[in-house]
Design a protein around this motif. Structure first.
Motif, PDB file in Angstrom:
ATOM      1  N   ALA A 175       0.798  -1.224   0.000  1.00 19.86           N
ATOM      2  CA  ALA A 175       0.000   0.000   0.000  1.00 19.86           C
ATOM      3  C   ALA A 175       0.836   1.282   0.000  1.00 19.86           C
ATOM      4  N   PRO A 176       1.915   1.406   0.793  1.00 19.00           N
ATOM      5  CA  PRO A 176       2.680   2.664   0.800  1.00 19.00           C
ATOM      6  C   PRO A 176       3.219   3.049  -0.572  1.00 19.00           C
ATOM      7  N   ARG A 177       3.826   2.092  -1.279  1.00 16.98           N
ATOM      8  CA  ARG A 177       4.396   2.410  -2.595  1.00 16.98           C
ATOM      9  C   ARG A 177       3.309   2.556  -3.654  1.00 16.98           C
ATOM     10  N   VAL A 178       2.251   1.752  -3.570  1.00 17.43           N
ATOM     11  CA  VAL A 178       1.136   1.928  -4.500  1.00 17.43           C
ATOM     12  C   VAL A 178       0.546   3.322  -4.329  1.00 17.43           C
ATOM     13  N   HIS A 179       0.437   3.770  -3.079  1.00 15.90           N
ATOM     14  CA  HIS A 179      -0.100   5.111  -2.780  1.00 15.90           C
ATOM     15  C   HIS A 179       0.739   6.190  -3.450  1.00 15.90           C
ATOM     16  N   GLN A 180       2.062   6.080  -3.339  1.00 11.79           N
ATOM     17  CA  GLN A 180       2.949   7.066  -3.950  1.00 11.79           C
ATOM     18  C   GLN A 180       2.863   7.018  -5.475  1.00 11.79           C
ATOM     19  N   ALA A 181       2.769   5.804  -6.032  1.00 14.16           N
ATOM     20  CA  ALA A 181       2.686   5.669  -7.484  1.00 14.16           C
ATOM     21  C   ALA A 181       1.388   6.272  -8.020  1.00 14.16           C
ATOM     22  N   LEU A 182       0.297   6.107  -7.283  1.00 11.57           N
ATOM     23  CA  LEU A 182      -0.981   6.699  -7.686  1.00 11.57           C
ATOM     24  C   LEU A 182      -0.899   8.223  -7.694  1.00 11.57           C
ATOM     25  N   ARG A 183      -0.270   8.777  -6.688  1.00 15.39           N
ATOM     26  CA  ARG A 183      -0.112  10.238  -6.611  1.00 15.39           C
ATOM     27  C   ARG A 183       0.722  10.742  -7.783  1.00 15.39           C
ATOM     28  N   GLN A 184       1.762   9.997  -8.137  1.00 15.05           N
ATOM     29  CA  GLN A 184       2.613  10.408  -9.261  1.00 15.05           C
ATOM     30  C   GLN A 184       1.853  10.362 -10.582  1.00 15.05           C
ATOM     31  N   GLN A 185       0.829   9.530 -10.651  1.00 12.04           N
ATOM     32  CA  GLN A 185       0.021   9.436 -11.864  1.00 12.04           C
ATOM     33  C   GLN A 185      -1.153  10.416 -11.852  1.00 12.04           C
ATOM     34  N   GLY A 186      -1.188  11.291 -10.862  1.00  8.97           N
ATOM     35  CA  GLY A 186      -2.239  12.292 -10.791  1.00  8.97           C
ATOM     36  C   GLY A 186      -3.550  11.782 -10.233  1.00  8.97           C
ATOM     37  N   LEU A 187      -3.473  10.739  -9.383  1.00 14.10           N
ATOM     38  CA  LEU A 187      -4.667  10.179  -8.743  1.00 14.10           C
ATOM     39  C   LEU A 187      -4.544  10.368  -7.231  1.00 14.10           C
ATOM     40  N   PRO A 188      -4.888  11.549  -6.728  1.00 15.91           N
ATOM     41  CA  PRO A 188      -4.736  11.815  -5.299  1.00 15.91           C
ATOM     42  C   PRO A 188      -5.677  10.970  -4.460  1.00 15.91           C
ATOM     43  N   CYS A 189      -5.167  10.415  -3.391  1.00 15.75           N
ATOM     44  CA  CYS A 189      -5.961   9.618  -2.461  1.00 15.75           C
ATOM     45  C   CYS A 189      -5.127   9.400  -1.210  1.00 15.75           C
ATOM     46  N   SER A 190      -5.756   8.953  -0.158  1.00 17.54           N
ATOM     47  CA  SER A 190      -5.043   8.714   1.096  1.00 17.54           C
ATOM     48  C   SER A 190      -4.500   7.288   1.133  1.00 17.54           C
ATOM     49  N   ARG A 191      -3.480   7.066   1.940  1.00 16.79           N
ATOM     50  CA  ARG A 191      -2.939   5.712   2.082  1.00 16.79           C
ATOM     51  C   ARG A 191      -3.991   4.791   2.704  1.00 16.79           C
ATOM     52  N   ARG A 192      -4.796   5.343   3.613  1.00 21.18           N
ATOM     53  CA  ARG A 192      -5.846   4.539   4.235  1.00 21.18           C
ATOM     54  C   ARG A 192      -6.825   4.019   3.179  1.00 21.18           C
ATOM     55  N   ARG A 193      -7.143   4.862   2.203  1.00 19.92           N
ATOM     56  CA  ARG A 193      -8.060   4.452   1.135  1.00 19.92           C
ATOM     57  C   ARG A 193      -7.431   3.364   0.278  1.00 19.92           C
ATOM     58  N   VAL A 194      -6.149   3.511  -0.011  1.00 17.92           N
ATOM     59  CA  VAL A 194      -5.444   2.504  -0.792  1.00 17.92           C
ATOM     60  C   VAL A 194      -5.435   1.168  -0.041  1.00 17.92           C
ATOM     61  N   ASN A 195      -5.184   1.223   1.272  1.00 19.31           N
ATOM     62  CA  ASN A 195      -5.216   0.009   2.098  1.00 19.31           C
ATOM     63  C   ASN A 195      -6.568  -0.681   1.994  1.00 19.31           C
ATOM     64  N   ARG A 196      -7.634   0.113   2.101  1.00 18.36           N
ATOM     65  CA  ARG A 196      -8.991  -0.450   2.055  1.00 18.36           C
ATOM     66  C   ARG A 196      -9.277  -1.096   0.703  1.00 18.36           C
ATOM     67  N   LEU A 197      -8.911  -0.403  -0.381  1.00 18.34           N
ATOM     68  CA  LEU A 197      -9.184  -0.933  -1.711  1.00 18.34           C
ATOM     69  C   LEU A 197      -8.357  -2.182  -2.007  1.00 18.34           C
ATOM     70  N   MET A 198      -7.121  -2.220  -1.527  1.00 18.71           N
ATOM     71  CA  MET A 198      -6.295  -3.405  -1.738  1.00 18.71           C
ATOM     72  C   MET A 198      -6.846  -4.601  -0.971  1.00 18.71           C
ATOM     73  N   ARG A 199      -7.393  -4.349   0.219  1.00 21.69           N
ATOM     74  CA  ARG A 199      -8.033  -5.444   0.964  1.00 21.69           C
ATOM     75  C   ARG A 199      -9.265  -5.943   0.223  1.00 21.69           C
ATOM     76  N   THR A 200     -10.039  -5.009  -0.359  1.00 16.67           N
ATOM     77  CA  THR A 200     -11.224  -5.390  -1.125  1.00 16.67           C
ATOM     78  C   THR A 200     -10.838  -6.248  -2.326  1.00 16.67           C
ATOM     79  N   LEU A 201      -9.738  -5.884  -2.992  1.00 17.60           N
ATOM     80  CA  LEU A 201      -9.267  -6.610  -4.170  1.00 17.60           C
ATOM     81  C   LEU A 201      -8.510  -7.888  -3.800  1.00 17.60           C
ATOM     82  N   GLU A 202      -8.228  -8.040  -2.500  1.00 16.26           N
ATOM     83  CA  GLU A 202      -7.484  -9.196  -1.996  1.00 16.26           C
ATOM     84  C   GLU A 202      -6.108  -9.317  -2.645  1.00 16.26           C
ATOM     85  N   ILE A 203      -5.433  -8.176  -2.763  1.00 13.50           N
ATOM     86  CA  ILE A 203      -4.067  -8.190  -3.253  1.00 13.50           C
ATOM     87  C   ILE A 203      -3.176  -7.500  -2.238  1.00 13.50           C
ATOM     88  N   LYS A 204      -1.916  -7.879  -2.219  1.00 12.22           N
ATOM     89  CA  LYS A 204      -0.970  -7.309  -1.274  1.00 12.22           C
ATOM     90  C   LYS A 204       0.439  -7.482  -1.823  1.00 12.22           C
TER      91      LYS A 204
END
Length: 284
Positions: A64-93
């Motif tokens: 989640a931490p690096r995915v969060h940073q990569a999303l921000r670099q692609q112009g998709l602002p979001c919180s790390r907490r949101r990324v954590n939640r979505l990754m749990r929903t997708l069942e990926i880690k």
């Protein structure tokens, strides 16, 4: 979340009973059913797609931490907490989570394999060097995993499998198919990454029984398996990214049809613009 639970279980229990149990009104539940998808949920779906691409693109290594940073670099602002939640929903880690904890003998397994492909001579015929890997495929009914094995001499796809789960059975099925269809030479090199799907003892036993030599990419170096990366890139660019499959069965059918085209008709620049099957015939 309460309304979603009621919706999922409406066939098992009466709506009235479920609403009473959770302390919500039936009118509120039915209003929720017809309510348009919120902007927040729409943004979640966009982020989910981006997360899957990033997670796969970086060899399933990012958490989640690096995915969060990569999303921000692609112009998709979001919180790390949101990324954590979505990754749990997708069942990926991150690929290292729960997969590379210390186990007796596992370190020796990785060390003994090594990258035998690097520095070795290019194959002079079929069945001398194989490579395997797997990827994610999106459908309307969920994510599908696709494993493939390619002969590095002709770039022909010699084995494949599909599954709704990421495990060693996915990769073993592709290897079994390849061994049934082809006759690899004794000592044929089999190259893969260091994923647990290829490190399983059952997979090692299949390779040893077939008289094949194991080879594994260096950790964090996807280009060590460049031919497989190229195949999956081509598959997604020419077929997968152009549409969203309605079902997993449809995805399997169309991808198998594409692999038949890939082997028999698609021209490869690395083969002098010949198809893999044509190249094998001319080299025989």
């Amino acid at each position: 979340m309460i309304f979603e639970f009621i919706e999922k279980n409406r066939d098992q229990f009466s709506i009235k009973r479920l609403c009473l149990f959770f302390g919500v009104s039936r009118s509120g539940f039915y209003a929720w059913l017809t309510r348009p998808i919120s902007l927040h949920r729409q943004q979640d779906e966009v982020l989910k797609g981006a997360i899957i691409e990033l997670h796969q693109g970086y060899r399933r290594a990012y958490g989640a931490p690096r995915v969060h940073q990569a999303l921000r670099q692609q112009g998709l602002p979001c919180s790390r907490r949101r990324v954590n939640r979505l990754m749990r929903t997708l069942e990926i880690k991150a690929s290292t989570t729960g997969l590379y904890v210390w186990r007796p003998g596992q370190h020796a397994f990785y060390s003994s394999a090594g990258n035998q492909l690097k520095g070795s001579e290019a194959p002079s015929g079929c069945g001398q060097q194989w490579a395997g890997d797997f990827t994610y495929l999106k459908t309307r009914t969920g994510w599908l995993y696709h494993a493939a094995i390619i002969d590095l001499f002709s770039r022909k796809v010699v084995g494949w499998s599909f599954s709704s789960r990421r495990n060693s059975e996915l990769t073993k099925s592709a290897l079994r198919m390849a061994l049934l269809n082809e006759m690899p030479e004794q000592g044929c090199l089999f190259h893969s990454d260091q994923g647990i799907e290829y490190a399983a003892h059952e997979y090692r036993e299949l390779l040893e029984k077939a008289g094949m030599v194991r080879s594994m990419s260096r950790k964090g170096n996807p280009l060590d398996n460049a031919v497989m990366e190229s195949y999956f890139h081509t598959l997604k660019a020419e077929l997968v990214h152009k549409r969203l499959f309605d079902t997993k069965v449809q995805a399997v059918s169309e991808i198998i049809h594409y692999m038949m085209f890939y082997n028999s008709e698609r021209l490869h620049s690395s083969l002098g613009y010949q198809s893999p099957e044509e190249y094998e015939k001319l080299s025989a």
